[in-house]
Motif scaffolding. Sequence first.
Motif, PDB file in Angstrom:
ATOM      1  N   UNK A  34      80.985  72.997  25.160  1.00 39.63           N
ATOM      2  CA  UNK A  34      79.787  73.170  24.339  1.00 39.63           C
ATOM      3  C   UNK A  34      78.508  73.017  25.157  1.00 39.63           C
ATOM      4  N   UNK A  35      78.653  72.654  26.445  1.00 43.22           N
ATOM      5  CA  UNK A  35      77.489  72.476  27.306  1.00 43.22           C
ATOM      6  C   UNK A  35      76.951  71.056  27.321  1.00 43.22           C
ATOM      7  N   UNK A  36      77.600  70.164  26.585  1.00 37.80           N
ATOM      8  CA  UNK A  36      77.179  68.769  26.568  1.00 37.80           C
ATOM      9  C   UNK A  36      77.478  68.138  27.930  1.00 37.80           C
ATOM     10  N   UNK A  37      76.467  67.493  28.496  1.00 32.80           N
ATOM     11  CA  UNK A  37      76.626  66.894  29.815  1.00 32.80           C
ATOM     12  C   UNK A  37      76.698  65.382  29.718  1.00 32.80           C
ATOM     13  N   UNK A  38      77.447  64.796  30.641  1.00 34.48           N
ATOM     14  CA  UNK A  38      77.516  63.340  30.745  1.00 34.48           C
ATOM     15  C   UNK A  38      77.775  62.970  32.186  1.00 34.48           C
ATOM     16  N   UNK A  39      77.304  61.793  32.566  1.00 38.36           N
ATOM     17  CA  UNK A  39      77.527  61.275  33.913  1.00 38.36           C
ATOM     18  C   UNK A  39      78.598  60.200  33.829  1.00 38.36           C
ATOM     19  N   UNK A  40      79.596  60.330  34.670  1.00 36.22           N
ATOM     20  CA  UNK A  40      80.711  59.396  34.693  1.00 36.22           C
ATOM     21  C   UNK A  40      80.775  58.733  36.068  1.00 36.22           C
ATOM     22  N   UNK A  41      80.556  57.405  36.153  1.00 39.68           N
ATOM     23  CA  UNK A  41      80.781  56.729  37.430  1.00 39.68           C
ATOM     24  C   UNK A  41      82.277  56.756  37.734  1.00 39.68           C
ATOM     25  N   UNK A  42      82.644  57.209  38.931  1.00 35.00           N
ATOM     26  CA  UNK A  42      84.060  57.403  39.229  1.00 35.00           C
ATOM     27  C   UNK A  42      84.322  57.058  40.690  1.00 35.00           C
ATOM     28  N   UNK A  43      85.458  56.416  40.996  1.00 35.45           N
ATOM     29  CA  UNK A  43      85.760  56.023  42.378  1.00 35.45           C
ATOM     30  C   UNK A  43      85.890  57.240  43.306  1.00 35.45           C
ATOM     31  N   UNK A  44      85.185  57.166  44.426  1.00 33.92           N
ATOM     32  CA  UNK A  44      85.227  58.243  45.413  1.00 33.92           C
ATOM     33  C   UNK A  44      86.655  58.479  45.902  1.00 33.92           C
TER      34      UNK A  44
END
Length: 93
Positions: A34-44
């Motif tokens: 749907x184009x909804x954006x979110x930022x997810x902190x994630x282990x490199x």
Amino acid sequence: MTCRVLRIDEQLYGCEELPAGQPVLCDVLLADAAGTQRVLPYPDEALTAQNIQESDTVALLPDGTLKKLRQYRIILSADTASEVRQMPSQKRR
């Protein structure tokens, strides 16, 4: 939920060192259908293990983990496409 990875940025820790035992995190910008954006902190390390890169399609699982979805591309040369069109099983009746 299926998402596209738009951007991956390593988190900035400034002058402070990473606390002992803490993984290096990246901020992963995801967009759903749907184009909804979110930022997810994630282990490199987890991103690297699955070779998740920008523009990849991933599944965001209920537990917050990412799973890279495999994409397959079929590339036909002009010769192959011509052969496929001539195959008897491909003829329309």
